[in-house]
Design a protein around this motif. Structure first.
Motif, PDB file in Angstrom:
ATOM      1  N   PRO A 225       0.802  -1.225   0.000  1.00 31.50           N
ATOM      2  CA  PRO A 225       0.000   0.000   0.000  1.00 31.50           C
ATOM      3  C   PRO A 225       0.833   1.271   0.000  1.00 31.50           C
ATOM      4  N   MET A 226       0.162   2.370  -0.290  1.00 29.44           N
ATOM      5  CA  MET A 226       0.790   3.697  -0.280  1.00 29.44           C
ATOM      6  C   MET A 226       1.486   3.957   1.039  1.00 29.44           C
TER       7      MET A 226
ATOM      8  N   LYS B 109       7.788   1.303  -0.493  1.00 26.35           N
ATOM      9  CA  LYS B 109       8.251   0.630  -1.719  1.00 26.35           C
ATOM     10  C   LYS B 109       9.369   1.422  -2.404  1.00 26.35           C
ATOM     11  N   SER B 110       9.153   2.747  -2.516  1.00 24.95           N
ATOM     12  CA  SER B 110      10.148   3.568  -3.220  1.00 24.95           C
ATOM     13  C   SER B 110      11.429   3.694  -2.387  1.00 24.95           C
TER      14      SER B 110
ATOM     15  N   ILE C 287       1.326  12.607 -10.475  1.00 21.70           N
ATOM     16  CA  ILE C 287       0.247  11.618 -10.308  1.00 21.70           C
ATOM     17  C   ILE C 287      -1.048  12.330  -9.900  1.00 21.70           C
TER      18      ILE C 287
ATOM     19  N   PHE D   6      -4.787  12.328 -11.782  1.00 19.56           N
ATOM     20  CA  PHE D   6      -6.059  11.979 -11.124  1.00 19.56           C
ATOM     21  C   PHE D   6      -7.077  13.109 -11.289  1.00 19.56           C
TER      22      PHE D   6
ATOM     23  N   PHE E 176      -5.927   6.989 -15.039  1.00 17.80           N
ATOM     24  CA  PHE E 176      -4.623   6.735 -14.421  1.00 17.80           C
ATOM     25  C   PHE E 176      -4.323   5.240 -14.439  1.00 17.80           C
ATOM     26  N   ARG E 177      -5.319   4.422 -14.122  1.00 17.88           N
ATOM     27  CA  ARG E 177      -5.080   2.962 -14.071  1.00 17.88           C
ATOM     28  C   ARG E 177      -4.691   2.409 -15.444  1.00 17.88           C
TER      29      ARG E 177
ATOM     30  N   GLY F 226       0.906   1.608  -5.441  1.00 19.38           N
ATOM     31  CA  GLY F 226       0.118   0.769  -4.537  1.00 19.38           C
ATOM     32  C   GLY F 226      -1.113   0.133  -5.163  1.00 19.38           C
TER      33      GLY F 226
ATOM     34  N   ALA G 248       0.219  14.481  -2.439  1.00 20.57           N
ATOM     35  CA  ALA G 248       0.816  13.723  -3.541  1.00 20.57           C
ATOM     36  C   ALA G 248       0.121  12.372  -3.725  1.00 20.57           C
ATOM     37  N   ARG G 249      -0.635  11.946  -2.708  1.00 24.58           N
ATOM     38  CA  ARG G 249      -1.378  10.681  -2.818  1.00 24.58           C
ATOM     39  C   ARG G 249      -2.865  11.007  -2.774  1.00 24.58           C
ATOM     40  N   PRO G 250      -3.436  11.288  -3.926  1.00 24.40           N
ATOM     41  CA  PRO G 250      -4.802  11.823  -3.959  1.00 24.40           C
ATOM     42  C   PRO G 250      -5.824  10.909  -3.280  1.00 24.40           C
ATOM     43  N   LEU G 251      -5.563   9.600  -3.261  1.00 22.45           N
ATOM     44  CA  LEU G 251      -6.562   8.696  -2.677  1.00 22.45           C
ATOM     45  C   LEU G 251      -6.631   8.818  -1.162  1.00 22.45           C
TER      46      LEU G 251
ATOM     47  N   ARG H 256      -7.773  -4.572  -1.122  1.00 23.73           N
ATOM     48  CA  ARG H 256      -6.521  -4.956  -1.792  1.00 23.73           C
ATOM     49  C   ARG H 256      -5.689  -6.008  -1.097  1.00 23.73           C
TER      50      ARG H 256
HETATM   51  O1  LIG Z   1      -2.404   2.952  -4.019  1.00 25.73           O
HETATM   52  C1  LIG Z   1      -2.722   3.680  -4.995  1.00 25.73           C
HETATM   53  O2  LIG Z   1      -3.806   3.546  -5.581  1.00 25.73           O
HETATM   54  C2  LIG Z   1      -1.740   4.691  -5.482  1.00 25.73           C
HETATM   55  C3  LIG Z   1      -0.433   4.645  -5.019  1.00 25.73           C
HETATM   56  C4  LIG Z   1       0.572   5.648  -5.386  1.00 25.73           C
HETATM   57  O3  LIG Z   1       1.872   5.065  -5.358  1.00 25.73           O
HETATM   58  P1  LIG Z   1       2.619   4.665  -3.982  1.00 25.73           P
HETATM   59  O4  LIG Z   1       2.046   3.364  -3.522  1.00 25.73           O
HETATM   60  O5  LIG Z   1       4.067   4.546  -4.365  1.00 25.73           O
HETATM   61  O6  LIG Z   1       2.366   5.766  -3.009  1.00 25.73           O
HETATM   62  C5  LIG Z   1       0.274   6.229  -6.763  1.00 25.73           C
HETATM   63  O7  LIG Z   1       0.471   5.255  -7.759  1.00 25.73           O
HETATM   64  C6  LIG Z   1      -1.132   6.759  -6.813  1.00 25.73           C
HETATM   65  O8  LIG Z   1      -1.230   7.857  -5.914  1.00 25.73           O
HETATM   66  C7  LIG Z   1      -2.189   5.708  -6.479  1.00 25.73           C
END
Ligand SMILES: O=C(O)C1=C[C@@H](OP(=O)(O)O)[C@@H](O)[C@H](O)C1
Ligand SMILES: Nc1ncnc2c1ncn2[C@@H]1O[C@H](COP(=O)(O)OP(=O)(O)O)[C@@H](O)[C@H]1O
Ligand SMILES: [Mg+2]
Length: 172
Positions: free
Chosen positions: A12-13, A17-18, A47, A51, A59-60, A82, A118-121, A137
């Motif tokens: 998950p976000m 991971k990065s 990103i 969105f 985006f997907r 994520g 930066a993480r719109p969700l 998920r």
């Molecule tokens: O979980 C998600 O749906 C998302 C994760 C983000 O990446 P990270 O998991 O690297 O934050 C990025 O792809 C976007 O904001 C959507």
């Protein structure tokens, strides 16, 4: 092209991971690639902008192509966004790869991501959003993973070491 990533990171976000991906690549002496970075570079937008401009389904679709290209081209450590595992074709492409699922609990998730635009969700009510995302998920991360590494109360360096051990790429 038939390159195979050494390791693919999912989870998950905010799980790291990065961050861990870069450390893992250094430890393995291989390159690091992140599909979110590929998308930003190719689109010339963040990103969050994608969105807002086009919505999550667009985006997907972009992400699905970016992951397929990176899986085919990259030989080092590959970190996915994520939500990449939401796509069934992407999950099928991950079969046969070495995939590490970095996991964490909700309190840690809220600490690491906070109110991060930066993480719109996660922009509104991050705790609730994160719980809902994980309910949808968690089983997908588990399905694609060949190893699971919990990250709570571990530094990125410790997570990296655990990942190497889980993959049996480096002894303890
Ligand atoms: O979980 C998600 O749906 C998302 C994760 C983000 O990446 P990270 O998991 O690297 O934050 C990025 O792809 C976007 O904001 C959507
Ligand atoms: N093991 C960890 N412990 C504490 N903070 C971490 C850890 N791993 C990553 N972070 C921090 O959490 C945030 C999200 O990390 P990031 O690597 O961008 O996650 P992801 O790519 O999974 O979304 C960053 O601020 C990062 O410094
Ligand atoms: Mg990331």
């Amino acid at each position: 092209m038939s390159a195979v990533p050494a390791v693919v990171l999912v989870g998950p976000m905010g799980v790291g991971k990065s961050t861990v991906g870069q450390l893992l690549a250094e430890r393995l002496g291989v390159g690091y690639r992140d599909t979110d970075d590929d998308i930003v570079a190719a689109e010339g937008r963040t990103i969050a902008e994608i969105f807002v401009d086009e919505g999550e389904p667009a985006f997907r679709a972009i992400e699905k192509r970016a992951v397929a290209v990176a899986l085919a081209e990259h030989e080092g450590v590959l970190a996915l966004g994520g939500g990449a595992v939401l796509d069934a074709d992407t999950r099928a492409l991950l079969a046969g790869h070495r995939v590490v699922y970095l996991s964490m609990h909700v309190d840690e998730a809220v600490k690491r991501t906070g109110l991060n635009a930066a993480r719109p969700l996660l922009a509104v009510n991050p705790r609730k959003q994160w719980r809902e995302l994980m309910e949808a998920r968690r089983h997908l991360y588990e399905e694609v993973a060949t190893a699971v590494v919990p990250t709570d109360d571990r530094t990125p360096e410790e997570v990296t070491q655990q990942a190497l051990e889980a993959l049996e790429l480096k002894k303890a």
